[in-house]
Design a protein around this motif. Structure first.
Motif, PDB file in Angstrom:
ATOM      1  N   GLU A  64       0.946  -1.110  -0.025  1.00 24.25           N
ATOM      2  CA  GLU A  64      -0.176   0.016   0.009  1.00 24.25           C
ATOM      3  C   GLU A  64       0.944   1.343   0.174  1.00 24.25           C
ATOM      4  OE1 GLU A  64      -3.733   2.240   2.727  1.00 24.25           O
ATOM      5  OE2 GLU A  64      -2.553   0.025   3.251  1.00 24.25           O
ATOM      6  N   MET A  65       2.103   1.147   0.755  1.00 29.07           N
ATOM      7  CA  MET A  65       3.083   2.362   0.486  1.00 29.07           C
ATOM      8  C   MET A  65       3.957   2.783  -0.673  1.00 29.07           C
ATOM      9  SD  MET A  65       1.890   3.387   3.487  1.00 29.07           S
ATOM     10  CE  MET A  65       1.018   2.666   4.818  1.00 29.07           C
ATOM     11  N   GLY A  66       3.680   1.578  -1.520  1.00 30.43           N
ATOM     12  CA  GLY A  66       4.438   1.777  -2.987  1.00 30.43           C
ATOM     13  C   GLY A  66       5.461   1.797  -2.911  1.00 30.43           C
ATOM     14  N   GLY A  67       6.585   1.446  -1.800  1.00 29.84           N
ATOM     15  CA  GLY A  67       8.094   1.608  -1.861  1.00 29.84           C
ATOM     16  C   GLY A  67       8.576   2.996  -1.231  1.00 29.84           C
ATOM     17  N   GLN A  75       4.815   7.253   0.387  1.00 33.50           N
ATOM     18  CA  GLN A  75       5.739   7.782   1.466  1.00 33.50           C
ATOM     19  C   GLN A  75       4.930   8.797   2.477  1.00 33.50           C
ATOM     20  OE1 GLN A  75       8.493  10.885   1.184  1.00 33.50           O
ATOM     21  NE2 GLN A  75      10.048   9.819   2.544  1.00 33.50           N
ATOM     22  N   LYS A  76       4.039   9.626   1.842  1.00 32.66           N
ATOM     23  CA  LYS A  76       3.196  10.463   2.799  1.00 32.66           C
ATOM     24  C   LYS A  76       2.209   9.536   3.691  1.00 32.66           C
ATOM     25  CE  LYS A  76       3.855  14.290  -0.478  1.00 32.66           C
ATOM     26  NZ  LYS A  76       4.741  14.996   0.345  1.00 32.66           N
ATOM     27  N   LYS A  77       1.658   8.496   2.908  1.00 29.03           N
ATOM     28  CA  LYS A  77       0.686   7.753   3.716  1.00 29.03           C
ATOM     29  C   LYS A  77       1.424   6.939   4.724  1.00 29.03           C
ATOM     30  CE  LYS A  77      -2.401   5.686   1.508  1.00 29.03           C
ATOM     31  NZ  LYS A  77      -3.107   4.664   0.306  1.00 29.03           N
ATOM     32  N   ALA A  78       2.653   6.431   4.520  1.00 29.70           N
ATOM     33  CA  ALA A  78       3.462   6.100   5.648  1.00 29.70           C
ATOM     34  C   ALA A  78       3.880   7.212   6.759  1.00 29.70           C
ATOM     35  CB  ALA A  78       4.690   5.425   5.164  1.00 29.70           C
ATOM     36  N   HIS A 142      15.971   6.820   8.297  1.00 25.32           N
ATOM     37  CA  HIS A 142      15.117   7.286   7.089  1.00 25.32           C
ATOM     38  C   HIS A 142      13.888   6.440   6.808  1.00 25.32           C
ATOM     39  CE1 HIS A 142      16.415   4.239   4.024  1.00 25.32           C
ATOM     40  NE2 HIS A 142      17.525   4.306   4.745  1.00 25.32           N
ATOM     41  N   TYR A 143      12.819   6.937   6.372  1.00 28.75           N
ATOM     42  CA  TYR A 143      11.658   6.126   6.287  1.00 28.75           C
ATOM     43  C   TYR A 143      11.278   6.115   4.625  1.00 28.75           C
ATOM     44  CZ  TYR A 143       8.738  10.589   5.792  1.00 28.75           C
ATOM     45  OH  TYR A 143       8.132  11.797   5.626  1.00 28.75           O
ATOM     46  N   ASP A 144      12.117   6.830   4.034  1.00 27.43           N
ATOM     47  CA  ASP A 144      12.168   6.489   2.447  1.00 27.43           C
ATOM     48  C   ASP A 144      12.510   5.183   1.956  1.00 27.43           C
ATOM     49  OD1 ASP A 144      14.745   7.888   2.916  1.00 27.43           O
ATOM     50  OD2 ASP A 144      14.909   7.849   0.805  1.00 27.43           O
ATOM     51  N   HIS A 145      12.110   4.808   0.604  1.00 31.82           N
ATOM     52  CA  HIS A 145      12.675   3.646  -0.207  1.00 31.82           C
ATOM     53  C   HIS A 145      12.879   4.060  -1.505  1.00 31.82           C
ATOM     54  CE1 HIS A 145      15.048  -0.206  -0.306  1.00 31.82           C
ATOM     55  NE2 HIS A 145      14.061  -0.669  -0.957  1.00 31.82           N
ATOM     56  N   VAL A 146      12.908   2.995  -2.314  1.00 28.61           N
ATOM     57  CA  VAL A 146      13.141   3.401  -3.774  1.00 28.61           C
ATOM     58  C   VAL A 146      11.861   3.310  -4.842  1.00 28.61           C
ATOM     59  CG1 VAL A 146      15.480   2.773  -3.631  1.00 28.61           C
ATOM     60  CG2 VAL A 146      13.848   1.094  -4.398  1.00 28.61           C
ATOM     61  N   VAL A 152       6.684  -3.163 -10.105  1.00 31.22           N
ATOM     62  CA  VAL A 152       7.136  -3.912  -8.886  1.00 31.22           C
ATOM     63  C   VAL A 152       7.417  -3.016  -7.818  1.00 31.22           C
ATOM     64  CG1 VAL A 152       8.635  -5.770  -8.132  1.00 31.22           C
ATOM     65  CG2 VAL A 152       7.845  -5.646 -10.493  1.00 31.22           C
ATOM     66  N   VAL A 153       6.669  -3.354  -6.606  1.00 27.47           N
ATOM     67  CA  VAL A 153       6.942  -2.522  -5.484  1.00 27.47           C
ATOM     68  C   VAL A 153       8.132  -3.009  -4.507  1.00 27.47           C
ATOM     69  CG1 VAL A 153       6.127  -1.862  -3.209  1.00 27.47           C
ATOM     70  CG2 VAL A 153       4.528  -2.091  -5.121  1.00 27.47           C
ATOM     71  N   TYR A 154       9.185  -2.077  -4.272  1.00 34.02           N
ATOM     72  CA  TYR A 154      10.342  -2.324  -3.634  1.00 34.02           C
ATOM     73  C   TYR A 154       9.891  -1.829  -2.174  1.00 34.02           C
ATOM     74  CZ  TYR A 154      13.263  -3.270  -7.692  1.00 34.02           C
ATOM     75  OH  TYR A 154      13.709  -3.392  -9.041  1.00 34.02           O
ATOM     76  N   ASN A 155       9.644  -2.775  -1.198  1.00 37.87           N
ATOM     77  CA  ASN A 155       8.994  -2.389  -0.183  1.00 37.87           C
ATOM     78  C   ASN A 155      10.018  -2.126   1.046  1.00 37.87           C
ATOM     79  OD1 ASN A 155       5.930  -2.958  -0.191  1.00 37.87           O
ATOM     80  ND2 ASN A 155       6.568  -5.261  -0.731  1.00 37.87           N
ATOM     81  N   GLY A 156      11.146  -2.376   0.798  1.00 36.91           N
ATOM     82  CA  GLY A 156      12.065  -1.884   1.682  1.00 36.91           C
ATOM     83  C   GLY A 156      11.782  -2.280   3.319  1.00 36.91           C
ATOM     84  N   ALA A 157      11.675  -3.392   3.594  1.00 35.48           N
ATOM     85  CA  ALA A 157      11.140  -3.869   4.985  1.00 35.48           C
ATOM     86  C   ALA A 157      12.403  -3.629   5.710  1.00 35.48           C
ATOM     87  CB  ALA A 157      10.643  -5.328   4.857  1.00 35.48           C
ATOM     88  N   ASP A 158      13.657  -3.987   5.357  1.00 39.32           N
ATOM     89  CA  ASP A 158      14.842  -3.862   6.174  1.00 39.32           C
ATOM     90  C   ASP A 158      15.363  -2.465   6.045  1.00 39.32           C
ATOM     91  OD1 ASP A 158      16.471  -4.633   7.941  1.00 39.32           O
ATOM     92  OD2 ASP A 158      18.080  -5.513   6.622  1.00 39.32           O
ATOM     93  N   ASP A 159      15.295  -1.867   4.768  1.00 42.94           N
ATOM     94  CA  ASP A 159      15.894  -0.698   4.286  1.00 42.94           C
ATOM     95  C   ASP A 159      14.829   0.334   4.111  1.00 42.94           C
ATOM     96  OD1 ASP A 159      17.714   1.028   3.413  1.00 42.94           O
ATOM     97  OD2 ASP A 159      18.183   0.311   1.441  1.00 42.94           O
TER      98      ASP A 159
END
Length: 348
Positions: A64-67, A75-78, A142-146, A152-159
């Protein structure tokens, strides 16, 4: 964590990372972390739970956060989820800021190589200290990712979903102590920065436009990827610690003492090596504090096989290890926030 290497600034900042022998004696007049006599610490430490970290990460790193690309709707939703979390805990924002959001303008990022990134925001939550409120301990991630690439969503669970929820959990722990009348002596700033993946933009913007004077900032404890293990340390209870003795002779000692009295993780200093080709000291948000002569420690789990890939998902996180590392950062922050004297800056 930012993938591309940042240009080298001052190699002289790097100091020896020879192991420090830790005494069982406290480095201050404050009760040592983990002591049964320190009621505030015990309340907070027990509040850090793997299940709560997991609950938040399943939201922050969801499709849902689209990476969470910088300035994106996801990112704004996160960010909204994080702000509502802080509101639910009764943790407010810095009064001088007026909200949880510090805008990071598109033009600022563009001038630093950010291309056509839209406006974005750092998110700041704040607990005022009881005795030394003007002195600030920063805990950052940091709460952003790529984002999303080719659908394809890059969720960045670790990063750096792991670091994001770690900061949130530490904030909850400190708030528990405050509600019990055992809150920290120094103030704690929980700083979630944007634009890290594109060039450490959010933390640079904060250091250029600090909400609290940098001269009053005691330390930055930065958390960037603490939910996995790398091939070199598979199955071990460890964490990489970077930069903890670059500017202060006390920070590494405090961190090691906190570790011994809590989960006793293996503290790996591989990336503290000034000859390390990865140059990780320069590649996450702590560096924008370090370059302003503020002591830092960067907590990191290493380069694993899902780094910057769409397979960095919540199902692969080791939540028990994530909780232990989060507890270590908390225990370090607790000692720094409550000791009699602020940690020294005695290295260059």
């Amino acid at each position: 964590m930012k993938k591309l290497l940042i240009p080298l600034f001052a190699a002289a900042l790097l100091a020896s990372c020879e192991a420090v022998k830790v005494s069982d004696n406290s480095t201050s007049n404050h009760t040592s972390p983990g002591s049964k006599d320190d009621k505030g610490f015990q309340i907070a430490y027990k509040a850090i739970k793997a299940d709560d970290l997991k609950k938040n990460l399943y939201v922050i790193a969801s499709d849902e956060m689209g990476g969470r690309d910088t300035g994106s709707p996801g990112q704004k939703k996160a960010g909204e989820y994080m702000v509502n979390y802080y509101k639910s805990l009764g943790i407010s924002f810095p009064k001088t800021l007026g909200s949880y959001y510090q805008k990071v303008p598109a033009e600022y990022m563009k001038q630093r190589g950010g291309g056509n990134l839209p406006d974005s925001e750092n998110i700041l939550a704040f607990i005022e200290g009881s005795e030394k409120p003007e002195e600030i301990v920063v805990i950052s991630a940091h709460y952003d990712h790529v984002g999303t690439r080719n659908g394809v969503v890059y969720n960045g669970a670790d990063d750096d979903g792991s670091g994001t929820v770690g900061v949130m959990e530490i904030a909850k722990a400190f708030q528990e102590t405050k509600k019990a009348g055992k809150g920290p002596k120094r103030s704690i700033l929980f700083l979630h920065v944007t634009g890290e993946e594109h060039g450490l933009f959010g933390s640079e913007y904060y250091s250029d436009n600090p909400v609290f004077p940098l001269a009053n900032t005691v330390v930055d404890l930065n958390i960037d990827m603490i939910g996995r293990d790398d091939p070199e340390n598979r199955g071990k209870d460890y964490v990489y610690v970077i930069g903890s003795e670059m500017l202060s002779s006390e920070l590494k000692v405090i961190n090691e003492a906190a570790n011994k009295k809590t989960n006793n993780l293996i503290l790996n200093y591989k990336y503290d090596d000034p000859n390390d080709p990865e140059r990780l000291y320069y590649r996450s948000d702590h560096y924008n504090f370090a370059k302003n002569n503020i002591p830092v420690a960067f907590f990191f789990d290493g380069i694993h096989e899902d780094y910057h890939k769409p397979t960095d998902d919540v199902e692969k996180i080791d939540y028990s290890l994530l909780a232990k590392r989060t507890q270590l950062v908390f225990a370090t922050a607790w000692e720094i926030a409550n000791r009699e004297n602020r940690i020294v800056v005695d290295k260059k």
